[in-house]
Design a protein around this motif. Sequence first.
Motif, PDB file in Angstrom:
ATOM      1  N   ARG A 111      20.820  14.406 -20.745  1.00  0.00           N
ATOM      2  CA  ARG A 111      22.289  15.110 -20.624  1.00  0.00           C
ATOM      3  C   ARG A 111      22.706  16.495 -20.755  1.00  0.00           C
ATOM      4  N   GLN A 136      21.462  14.857  -9.746  1.00  0.00           N
ATOM      5  CA  GLN A 136      22.851  14.336 -10.107  1.00  0.00           C
ATOM      6  C   GLN A 136      22.643  12.775  -9.898  1.00  0.00           C
ATOM      7  N   SER A 137      23.458  12.104 -10.828  1.00  0.00           N
ATOM      8  CA  SER A 137      23.327  10.594 -10.872  1.00  0.00           C
ATOM      9  C   SER A 137      24.570  10.145 -11.019  1.00  0.00           C
ATOM     10  N   GLU A 138      25.016   8.925 -11.177  1.00  0.00           N
ATOM     11  CA  GLU A 138      26.111   8.411 -11.144  1.00  0.00           C
ATOM     12  C   GLU A 138      27.123   8.968 -12.542  1.00  0.00           C
ATOM     13  N   GLN A 139      26.207   8.982 -13.451  1.00  0.00           N
ATOM     14  CA  GLN A 139      26.854   9.514 -14.883  1.00  0.00           C
ATOM     15  C   GLN A 139      27.231  11.118 -14.795  1.00  0.00           C
ATOM     16  N   GLY A 140      26.770  11.779 -13.981  1.00  0.00           N
ATOM     17  CA  GLY A 140      26.971  13.292 -13.635  1.00  0.00           C
ATOM     18  C   GLY A 140      25.428  13.984 -13.860  1.00  0.00           C
ATOM     19  N   ARG A 142      22.038  15.397 -14.449  1.00  0.00           N
ATOM     20  CA  ARG A 142      20.969  14.984 -15.827  1.00  0.00           C
ATOM     21  C   ARG A 142      19.753  15.986 -15.431  1.00  0.00           C
TER      22      ARG A 142
END
Length: 178
Positions: A111, A136-140, A142
Amino acid sequence: MASQLQNRIVGSVILIALAVIFLPELLDGQPQQRQETFDAIPLQPELEVAEMPVTQVPEVEQFNGVAAVETVELDAEEAPVMRKSTAASPTAPTAGDLKQPGWVIQLGVFRNQASVDRLVEQLRAAGYPAYREATQSEQGVRHKLLVGPGLVKAELEADLPKLKELTDLNGRVFRYEP
């Protein structure tokens, strides 16, 4: 007398206007409508298929995606510290190297960009062509820590124990296609 003349002129104008408007429609006959014709798709012909025995199909490794990669989230303070290594010092990858297909080692997904950049600099100082790739991932956002690319998978797999010793991170070799 003027009113009779005016009435006749107005009447004549109306009759001429009606003749100009309706007479062409009456003389043309029925209007023709264009209809597009569609060709029917022919049915599939029945064919006889000869069965042939299958010899041996070669194994092909495919990229399984990022879902199988273990995600490690560390802050800058928690990032592993690299130990000194006596590895040979190859040069860092150039833009041309990163455009060729091959193999790449993924050491982790982080992160914190600062910790990844610090690990990249330490790996480069130890002689490994390391770089980071933002995804880009679901959590922001990476950041992947990657080493390579290389054209021979076995050479990269041979580097995994050395990288584990340096970074305390378990890496995996993936197919790399720019």
